[in-house]
Each structure stands twice: as C-alpha cells, then as structure tokens.
Design an enzyme around this catalytic site. Structure first.
Site, PDB file in Angstrom:
ATOM      1  N   PHE A 105     -55.187  31.434 -13.632  1.00  0.00           N
ATOM      2  CA  PHE A 105     -54.617  31.460 -12.284  1.00  0.00           C
ATOM      3  C   PHE A 105     -55.432  30.541 -11.390  1.00  0.00           C
ATOM      4  CE2 PHE A 105     -54.151  32.701  -7.913  1.00  0.00           C
ATOM      5  CZ  PHE A 105     -52.794  32.941  -7.785  1.00  0.00           C
ATOM      6  N   ASP A 118     -63.151  26.561 -11.900  1.00  0.00           N
ATOM      7  CA  ASP A 118     -62.556  27.288 -10.780  1.00  0.00           C
ATOM      8  C   ASP A 118     -63.323  28.600 -10.588  1.00  0.00           C
ATOM      9  OD1 ASP A 118     -61.074  28.986  -9.171  1.00  0.00           O
ATOM     10  OD2 ASP A 118     -59.129  28.372  -9.983  1.00  0.00           O
ATOM     11  N   LYS A 139     -62.497  32.721  -1.535  1.00  0.00           N
ATOM     12  CA  LYS A 139     -62.627  34.185  -1.561  1.00  0.00           C
ATOM     13  C   LYS A 139     -63.939  34.720  -0.982  1.00  0.00           C
ATOM     14  CE  LYS A 139     -59.254  35.476  -5.125  1.00  0.00           C
ATOM     15  NZ  LYS A 139     -58.499  36.596  -4.579  1.00  0.00           N
ATOM     16  N   THR A 152     -56.254  16.373   8.619  1.00  0.00           N
ATOM     17  CA  THR A 152     -56.641  16.519  10.034  1.00  0.00           C
ATOM     18  C   THR A 152     -57.941  17.290  10.186  1.00  0.00           C
ATOM     19  OG1 THR A 152     -54.361  16.411  10.787  1.00  0.00           O
ATOM     20  CG2 THR A 152     -55.939  17.416  12.296  1.00  0.00           C
TER      21      THR A 152
END
Lengths: 470, 470
Positions: free
Chosen positions: A188, A294, A325, A350
C-alpha cells in the site's frame, strides 16, 4: 523502574477506559456531517479536548484506550504538552498565517525547521524534500526517481532536446517517457493515480480509477512461527527476489525504481527478512534502478527502531525514504546530491510542503530523542508481545499468526475470516479499546510511542475479557 | 471615502518599499539550504516576522510591495491579525497536536469547520471534500468524476462485479478502466501524475514524468483589445467549442470530465467569454461528461467575484469546483449528492485534509464577507487597470495585451520576449516590488485582497520609474 513518560506528559491521563455505551451525540453529528461531506467512514465523532495521552474520548463520553491512533499517525499521545508548546510558538503562528511558497520565498527559520527534521533522518540520509501526505510523498519520490533515472542516461547537466521539449507537451515520449515503478502485491502506497497504481492491497482503494500499467512482484509470504520455518522462508525470499530480477530484466516498460515497505502494513503486517531487502538492494544496483523505501506507516519509532529499514543494514542506503503519518509532516529523505534535479522548477509546486506541519515534525523528533522513546517502545513491545503470545495459546482461533516479535509495538495477528475480524474490532469498543485492522482478516496494533506497560496490561485484559465471552 | 481595510488590519504597514540592495544574508541562508534541500527556485529568504500587510521583508532588510503574494496564495496580507487570532485559538491548537484521521474520527468541531468553508462556497454548491494542495484537490476531483461517471453507467448502488474486483488488482479493465480527463492547451492543474497529465503550459512541469495519454483541446486565443475584435473572438469561441465536442465524441478513451480554469492563470492569464464556458457546460451535458472548474488560482475574490466562474452563470452549476491557494486549504465543492461515492473508503486517505488549514480557510472566508473584500478588490482593480492602461500607452512595448479589465486585481500583460519579461521581473525588485510572471513572456499581478488604491499608486509609480530607464 524506568520513569513513566506517559505520567510525565499526562498527569491526568485516565487510569482506564470509560464505556457509557451511548452513541447518540456522535451519531447526530455524523448525520449532520453527511449532508455536506462524505461521512461513510466515520466510526465516531471524537472530543479531542477531552482526549488525553493514550485515551481518545468521543462526544458521548466514551473514553477508549487508543491503539489505532488515527490510523497509525498520532506519535506522542493526545494533547501532548511538548507539541502544544510548539503549536503556540511564534514560529508556528507565522507558519500558519504567512504560509510561504517554500521553494521561492522560504522563511528565515527554514534551515532550522529542515535541520530539526534531519536530526532524526535514517542512517545514511542527509537531505530532505517536503510534501503533504504519504501518497504525495511517494509520488514526489517517484518523480525524483524518474528524473534521476533519465539523468543517468542523459547526463546530469545535459540540456533537454528539442524533441523532448516538444513531445512532452503532447504527453508523448521521449519527453514524457514510459517508465515504471515496480511495487509488490499486498503493498500500500497511497490512493492518488501514480501511488494508486503501485498500491495492491484491496480493490476498494482502486476501483474505477485509471492506472499506469506498472508491474507487481510478490512479497514473501512466510510461515509462522518463523523459528520453525527457517529453510522454507529462506526459499520464499529467493523465489520472490527472482521474480523482481526477472521483471526488471524483462518488463516492457523500464523499471526506474523498486518501491517497497519495510513491513507491508495496510496489506496485513507482512514481514520479510533483512536478507530479502539486501537482495532487493543488490538487484536494483545491478540493473540501475533506484530503491524507494516507503516508511509512511513503519517510520518514526513504532517498530522499536526509528526507521524500520535501518534493521536491514542496506549498503548503499536506499535512494529515497518516504515518510508521513507519525511524523505529522510528509516528504522523502535522500543522500545522493543528484537526486536534486539539474534545473529549478522540476521538483516544485506552490507550497512545497507546510512549515506548520514541519515544525510539529521537528518537535516530535526532539521529544523522541530526549525521552528515548524508540528504546521504550522496543521494551514495551516486547512486554506486550509476550502477553499476546500467552493469549494466543488461550485463544488460538482469534490470535493466529501473531507477528511483530522484536518489532516494538508494531504487532498484528489474524482471525479466521473478515467477518470474525470485523466483529472483533467492533466488539473491542464495548471493552473500552479503539483498535484497527489490516488486510481483510487481521488486527493491527498501532499505539503511540508513549504506550507503556500499564496500557499494555489494560489492552491485554480487555482482549481476554472479550474473547472469554466468544 | 471608503475606510482603508489595510490601515485597520495593519496600522504599522510600511508607507513605501525599502531597498537596501544587499542580498548577502539571503544568499548565505539559501546556500546553506542547498546542502539539504532543493534551493534552486529560491528568490530570497523572507523575514515573515517583519513582513506586514502588503509588504514582504527579506532577511537583509529589503521590504518589497508584494504583488505576487506567495504565487497568488496570501489572501489577507502578512501577519493579518484576524488570522493570528485563529492561529492562537484552542480549536487550532487541537487541530495541530491531535491531527485527526478526519474520515474516521472527525473532531466535535468538524461541522463548524466545514460549515465555515461552505459559507463562501460558489453559488449552487453546498458540499465539500477536503484535500491538501491544488494538485491534490484536482486529483481528488478526478477520482470523484471517474466514480460518478462509472456509477452512471453501472447504477449508483450496483455492487462491483467479480471481474471488476479481480482485474483492478492487476491495474486492468474493467476494474481499472481507461477513462480520460479532457483539459486545454496552456492550462495548468498541478504537477502530480494525473494532474500533470492535464497540465499543458510549460515543458519544465512535465519532462521525464510518465503521463496518461489524455486529450487536450484548444482554449480560445483572443485578440485585444476585446471591444475591437468582438466578431473574431466569437468565432474563436465556436472553433474551440467544436474541438471539445469532436474530442468527446471521437476520443478513443471516454472523456469522463472536462477540466478548465475560468482564466488560464499560470498559462498566461488567458481569458474566455461566458458564452464559451456556457458552451462547455452544454457540451458536457450532451455527452454525459462532468465539468470540473479549477479555481485553485482564480478563486477567493481576486477577480472581483468570490469565484471567477460565477460570472458565467453556468446552468446547472459545474459538477466540481476545486480550490486551494488563497483559501490556504484545498479540496472541491460539489452539489450532486451522488458525487459522494456509493461505498465508504473510495474517496479516502489517512488525513482527508487538514483541519488546521481548514480553520484558516474559514477565518479567511469570514473576513472577506465582513469587510466586503471582494467588492473592494473589484474597485481597486478598476482603479489599477485604468492606471495601467495609461502606462501601456506610454510604454506600449512593455505592456502589451493588457488583460483583466473588470476582473479585480487579476491583471496581466505581455512583453516582447521571455528575456525581456524576466529582466523586468528582476529589475522590479530594484524599485521595491516583488512581482511574478506567467507563461513565457507575461507579467501577472496577484496581490492580496487588502491591496488598495494607495498600493496601486506605489506599484504604478515603480513600474513607471523602472520603464523610464529602459
């Protein structure tokens, strides 16, 4: 005895959960929300003012021991005084009301803010780029990997060709090349379009969403308990590594990077050995692909080390390590200076992150170091795991494949079906615990880093109490 | 005389810029940053503590009138007291230190926070979903559009087929269908993978990034001044609408939604008529595609209306309207209840936005309404535009194709080349103004909503002073 950090932070932390069993106010607020906002995932409406330390309160007066912690993302407990201090600082007020375009007009405190984050960077990483969420962090890392992969072929400072400049405006090669990120089944990595294309844990994350046709390898599926299946699991590593090697060699679209979680978290707390990850590192080096780790869910201490992949002793360190997280801010760490693209405005947007959230991340890192919370989490995890092992003996049907030994409080187990698991999660509220799942049939523990032995006792007693009625 | 809002908010706002012409401290801080962070876009390191109202200070003591405002994203001036009050509120402290997984465990103030944002929603829109940046807002809107498009074909409550559930895990149709977002040449919608695939303004935004092969239509290219080219520009509308109609009818990949900015901002401040947008609405209705209006840069007052597309009187209102930048929070507005997906966890992620930033958005909306800042911006814009028209007569080579008449302070013009434009932007700092560009050769004005006649005078004098030396 070790000093209780939770008592230090939270002198008024509840001693146990309170279950009033009414949900009327929560339901009314959820219904009102549903008229203007998607409320379909709401479990309950929380009263964060009354939440304290490891306990989350709802608007009806229920107070739960929280071992889910906002989907694994509250690091230091509710209303932590150190974070409240950071939130009230002048630096924070400025970050909130004068939100900068950080890439163009960073504030005078930018080196301090970035430096605080880097103080707890994974070993071997000394640079960072900031984003806004786990999915964003991963996609920014994909972009960095694609830039680097192409720069290796083209030469770092080689200008773009006219053909590249023209074709890219039509979304065509060579300016917009067909390149892939190789990820793993059951992994995931987020739910935007590119991150969603690498995610492969549940259909609901992906249905109706167009995707890149990027390949998936298989992540090792070990037999438990690990110490009884050493040979078989080693063969499983080899089988899975061979698949990765084959895909990189043969995939029609070149694999610019391999993306992997140190522990597949949302996908079921699937662990793999250091040897497996070292093998991945070697294969990526052999083929000139980058390695992206990850650490969105595994990072920041919960596994008993600051970054879960540090256990694997990867050499050289991974090219990119993403976070979000528990760090409350998002982005990626790196070490190769040429991960910074050759020209300005390539890795850009931005805001380029949010200094307000980066300040919180810095404060989190500082508290973790100051109170040695990673070591404490390792100790508490061992204490909790031993108790859960006993529960697993008592209720083998409800605590199958217990995993996360020596991995801090990053612990999970499996029930016999998705229905059984969902019932268990829901029933745990009746004994005062807010707890979450992973995969279709597993339970994941994701408490804060200030979860201690006394909280572990309450959790284990609650599980025992519930399962004794099953 | 109208009361000066800037004087009310900023009693100590500078009366004019200060140019000390040293950049040593800024350069040193930028160099230090470059060791750990991409610093290639840094113009200067700002001192936000000393920035005030419409003036941004740097660490060397330069104080510039800021008509770029963090790439069009500071709404109410630096260190606005109303936002400082919001930043210091208990609600904000909680949002910062107890960051919720808003989709699962929203806080007790969620209905108030969302309600405040909806108080300034575009006409006809009464629901919202929250994200984290403009690119994120657009991609969340794409997902919502794809869900809705497929639900129309399948039936809103029809369960997924087994084939969909299986194929999606391989990123294959029918679970992961080939569907497109149709956008426009010269449009800008962000730089992630799906948003980047719709962006079509400059190669640097997209080079080396894999993309979805989604089609582009042409956005009208008008002749100026508009009042002298009415017939030609009308034909240009018709020509461009026909292209849209043809693409939707003939594109190999079904067009689930058309995505358009009310004014193409990054791409050059390209305007189009209400009739053009009404034509787009009609074409999308005819073909069953959705209409997504990207108000990331145009929204929140700067064009003299709260949302730029409200001038077009679209019936029915656009299906999705995205926002970010001046709202300091991001997401999309909508009105059709079936834009909320049929099942939970489809439009979902860990944080589902950031209540801290949503609280700021609510405070911004409240101040805009309280002080009628949209009307004031319309007035100031007219005042400024008239002065710029005179400057354009004086310096026709340097103020070509002046655009943004009756569009508040959302004004732009073109120079004869990219080099001339870049030199102009850079030189403007020597006369005390921080100003930005769009497209390759244009200047865009993006001041705050508390930019008044007195600031317009200083800006115009500075331009005059600079151009008199050219």
């Amino acid at each position: 005895m070790t000093q209780s950090i939770s008592s230090l932070y939270f002198p008024n932390e509840p001693k146990q959960p309170t279950v009033v069993s009414s949900h009327a106010k929560s339901q009314a607020a959820t219904d009102a929300l549903g008229k203007v906002f998607d409320n379909r995932g709401v479990y309950f409406v929380a009263d964060y003012d009354k939440s304290n330390g490891n306990y989350i309160a709802d608007v009806d007066g229920n107070v739960y021991l929280d071992v889910y912690a906002q989907i694994a993302s509250i690091p230091l407990g509710y209303n932590n005084p150190a974070l409240i201090e950071a939130a009230k600082s002048d630096k924070m007020i400025r970050a909130l009301v004068d939100r900068p375009a950080t890439g163009n007009f960073p504030g005078a405190d930018i080196n301090e803010i970035v430096g605080d984050i880097l103080k707890v960077a994974p070993k071997g990483q000394d640079k960072v780029w900031s984003g806004l969420s786990g999915a964003d962090a991963n996609e920014l890392a994909f972009k960095a990997a694609f830039f680097r992969y192409q720069a290796k072929k083209r030469g770092y400072l080689t200008p773009f060709t006219q053909e590249e400049l023209t074709s890219v405006m039509k979304n065509e090669a060579p300016g917009s090349p067909d390149l892939a990120i190789l990820s793993f089944e059951r992994g995931f990595h987020g739910r935007l379009f590119a991150s969603g294309s690498t995610t492969c844990s549940k259909p609901i994350h992906k249905l109706d969403v167009p995707s890149f046709k990027w390949p998936k390898a298989q992540f090792p599926a070990y037999k438990y308990p690990l110490e009884k299946h050493i040979e078989e699991n080693k063969k499983e590593d080899e089988r899975c590594l061979k698949i990765v090697d084959d895909i990189i060699q043969n995939n029609q679209i070149p694999v610019a990077a391999v993306l992997v979680e140190p522990i597949q978290s949302e996908g079921g707390d699937n662990h793999a050995s250091a040897e497996f990850f070292q093998g991945l590192r070697d294969i990526t080096l052999k083929h000139g692909s980058l390695l992206i780790i990850d650490e969105v869910q595994t990072g920041v201490g919960a596994t008993g080390v600051m970054w879960a992949h540090e256990r694997f002793n990867l050499q050289p360190p991974p090219d990119l390590v993403t976070f979000s997280k528990k760090f409350q801010s998002a982005g990626y760490f790196f070490h190769d200076p040429e991960i910074i693209p050759n020209f300005a405005y390539r890795q850009f947007n931005t805001w380029c992150g949010d200094p307000a959230r980066m300040i919180i991340a810095g404060a989190i890192g500082q508290e973790i170091v100051k109170h040695d919370l990673v070591k404490r989490t390792a100790e508490v995890g061992n204490y909790l795991y031993a108790k859960l092992e006993k529960l697993a003996e008592k209720y083998p049907k409800y605590l199958q494949d217990l995993r996360g030994k020596d991995r801090g409080t990053f612990i999970a187990w499996t029930l016999e079906s998705g229905e059984a698991r969902n019932k268990f999660l829901s029933d745990m509220k009746t004994v005062g615990v807010n707890i979450g799942g992973c995969a279709e049939d597993s339970v994941r523990l994701r408490p804060t880093l200030v979860f201690e032995e006394k909280h572990a006792d309450i959790l284990v007693e609650a599980i025992d109490k519930l399962l004794s009625t099953y």
